[in-house]
Write a protein that holds these residues in place. Sequence first.
Motif, PDB file in Angstrom:
ATOM      1  N   PHE A  80       5.281  -0.181 -13.292  1.00 15.25           N
ATOM      2  CA  PHE A  80       5.114  -1.626 -13.183  1.00 15.25           C
ATOM      3  C   PHE A  80       4.055  -1.920 -12.127  1.00 15.25           C
ATOM      4  N   VAL A  81       2.992  -2.610 -12.530  1.00 13.19           N
ATOM      5  CA  VAL A  81       1.913  -2.988 -11.610  1.00 13.19           C
ATOM      6  C   VAL A  81       1.470  -4.409 -11.948  1.00 13.19           C
ATOM      7  N   ASN A  82       0.834  -5.070 -10.976  1.00 11.63           N
ATOM      8  CA  ASN A  82       0.098  -6.275 -11.334  1.00 11.63           C
ATOM      9  C   ASN A  82      -1.383  -5.922 -11.418  1.00 11.63           C
ATOM     10  N   GLU A  83      -2.221  -6.893 -11.754  1.00  9.89           N
ATOM     11  CA  GLU A  83      -3.636  -6.593 -11.964  1.00  9.89           C
ATOM     12  C   GLU A  83      -4.301  -6.025 -10.718  1.00  9.89           C
ATOM     13  N   GLU A  84      -4.022  -6.624  -9.573  1.00 14.03           N
ATOM     14  CA  GLU A  84      -4.655  -6.173  -8.340  1.00 14.03           C
ATOM     15  C   GLU A  84      -4.212  -4.762  -7.978  1.00 14.03           C
TER      16      GLU A  84
ATOM     17  N   LEU B 159      12.369   2.977  -8.873  1.00 15.39           N
ATOM     18  CA  LEU B 159      11.942   3.167  -7.487  1.00 15.39           C
ATOM     19  C   LEU B 159      11.111   1.991  -7.008  1.00 15.39           C
ATOM     20  N   GLU B 160      11.442   1.483  -5.849  1.00 13.63           N
ATOM     21  CA  GLU B 160      10.724   0.372  -5.232  1.00 13.63           C
ATOM     22  C   GLU B 160       9.599   0.903  -4.353  1.00 13.63           C
ATOM     23  N   GLY B 161       8.357   0.518  -4.662  1.00 14.40           N
ATOM     24  CA  GLY B 161       7.204   1.030  -3.937  1.00 14.40           C
ATOM     25  C   GLY B 161       7.220   0.744  -2.454  1.00 14.40           C
ATOM     26  N   TYR B 162       7.834  -0.373  -2.052  1.00 18.41           N
ATOM     27  CA  TYR B 162       7.928  -0.701  -0.633  1.00 18.41           C
ATOM     28  C   TYR B 162       8.624   0.411   0.151  1.00 18.41           C
ATOM     29  N   MET B 163       9.487   1.169  -0.506  1.00 17.86           N
ATOM     30  CA  MET B 163      10.299   2.185   0.176  1.00 17.86           C
ATOM     31  C   MET B 163       9.540   3.482   0.421  1.00 17.86           C
ATOM     32  N   TRP B 164       8.316   3.568  -0.072  1.00 16.49           N
ATOM     33  CA  TRP B 164       7.609   4.845   0.040  1.00 16.49           C
ATOM     34  C   TRP B 164       7.054   5.083   1.441  1.00 16.49           C
TER      35      TRP B 164
ATOM     36  N   ALA C  93       7.798   0.759  -9.424  1.00 20.63           N
ATOM     37  CA  ALA C  93       7.119  -0.518  -9.227  1.00 20.63           C
ATOM     38  C   ALA C  93       6.301  -0.405  -7.947  1.00 20.63           C
ATOM     39  N   THR C  94       4.980  -0.586  -8.042  1.00 24.66           N
ATOM     40  CA  THR C  94       4.131  -0.413  -6.862  1.00 24.66           C
ATOM     41  C   THR C  94       4.313  -1.541  -5.853  1.00 24.66           C
ATOM     42  N   CYS C  95       4.768  -2.714  -6.305  1.00 21.60           N
ATOM     43  CA  CYS C  95       5.273  -3.806  -5.465  1.00 21.60           C
ATOM     44  C   CYS C  95       4.235  -4.689  -4.771  1.00 21.60           C
ATOM     45  N   ALA C  96       3.204  -4.120  -4.161  1.00 27.56           N
ATOM     46  CA  ALA C  96       2.257  -4.953  -3.411  1.00 27.56           C
ATOM     47  C   ALA C  96       0.949  -4.206  -3.215  1.00 27.56           C
ATOM     48  N   ASP C  97      -0.127  -4.974  -3.023  1.00 28.95           N
ATOM     49  CA  ASP C  97      -1.433  -4.340  -2.863  1.00 28.95           C
ATOM     50  C   ASP C  97      -1.470  -3.426  -1.649  1.00 28.95           C
ATOM     51  N   PHE C  98      -0.811  -3.834  -0.526  1.00 25.93           N
ATOM     52  CA  PHE C  98      -0.880  -2.985   0.669  1.00 25.93           C
ATOM     53  C   PHE C  98      -0.144  -1.672   0.449  1.00 25.93           C
ATOM     54  N   CYS C  99       0.898  -1.668  -0.386  1.00 26.46           N
ATOM     55  CA  CYS C  99       1.592  -0.421  -0.693  1.00 26.46           C
ATOM     56  C   CYS C  99       0.654   0.552  -1.393  1.00 26.46           C
TER      57      CYS C  99
ATOM     58  N   GLY D 137      -2.785   7.808  -2.847  1.00 21.82           N
ATOM     59  CA  GLY D 137      -2.800   9.245  -3.114  1.00 21.82           C
ATOM     60  C   GLY D 137      -1.450   9.749  -3.603  1.00 21.82           C
ATOM     61  N   ASP D 138      -0.390   9.333  -2.936  1.00 19.49           N
ATOM     62  CA  ASP D 138       0.955   9.764  -3.333  1.00 19.49           C
ATOM     63  C   ASP D 138       1.341   9.205  -4.695  1.00 19.49           C
ATOM     64  N   PHE D 139       1.058   7.913  -4.922  1.00 21.21           N
ATOM     65  CA  PHE D 139       1.414   7.314  -6.205  1.00 21.21           C
ATOM     66  C   PHE D 139       0.654   7.994  -7.344  1.00 21.21           C
TER      67      PHE D 139
END
Length: 329
Positions: A215-219, A157-162, A188-194, A200-202
């Motif tokens: 899948f996440v990056n450090e931020e 699942l692509e986090g941008y699509m949430w 994949a959470t994809c980006a900090d703004f996501c 809450g949903d994630f």
Amino acid sequence: MTSPAYDVVAIGNAIVDVIARVSDEFLEAEGLPSGSMRLIDADRAVELYGKMGPGQEVSGGAAANTLAGMTMLGSRTAFVGQVADDQLGAIYRHDLTSLGVKFDVPAREGEPPTGRCLILVAPDGERTMNTFLGASHYLPADAIDEDLIRSAGVLFLEGYMWDPPEPRAAMRRAIAVAREAGVKVALATCADFCVHMHRGDFRALIDEKLIDILFVNEEEAGILEQSDADAALETLAKDVPLVVMTRGPKGAVAVRGDERASVAAEPVDQVKDTTGAGDLFAAGFLHGHAQCKGLAECLRLGAICAGEVISHYGARPEADLKALAASKL
């Protein structure tokens, strides 16, 4: 146990990337912090496209980039996303299926047009992404082929699509089918703004034990857990069976229960464009996972794929990934 027909079925944005080199002064004049990612409307997409100069058009989207890399490595993949019945939509479908990715969701009639991401690459290779979601914003729940989901080893699942309501409903339906069928679910959470928008949903998906691979990056990890990255990795690892955290030039780390592995970033002669680095890292990792490789080798595959994609412009590999991986492992 019967092998899955597809190693990974992914749900993501179907977006054409338009990539152009710009100066730091251009970014400042447009009020765009280097490295930022934002959603834009149709009017801003037209305005910015007109200002950014000559660009390279390449089919993209985070999950689709991951599938492209996996397919090049030899994995069997399928994509669920929405394009419009227009020229860019036809180009997008051809680009993806020509690689061997199954993509047969019907095109959407009428407006809005196929989505596009305007990617501005600074002199240091950092990319600033301005995304008009277009038709991808309207992936309906009835586009989910339940048999296709059941045939996967992993649902990605692509986090941008949430953010958009229709794709979110589609993803929730796919998750339910996957859980019932015993298919692993990766996010994949994809980006900090996501993560800022949907923390809450994630977190609810994680708390409900619906996510098997994260899948996440450090931020992103820090925002998700509201702590520093190292502490976030520890808490996430208690709730998710497999956590993969990328660390930019510092490499990446993965934790699965009591097992832990890390990898250094792949050295490259010059970082030309970081677009797609995380997507291709996920491609290498998931390909290794599908082949039942250990964590260390999965991470190494991810680093090799990420290193290839940042060595040139665009988010799709240009080298033969299978040959590249064979030469380095």
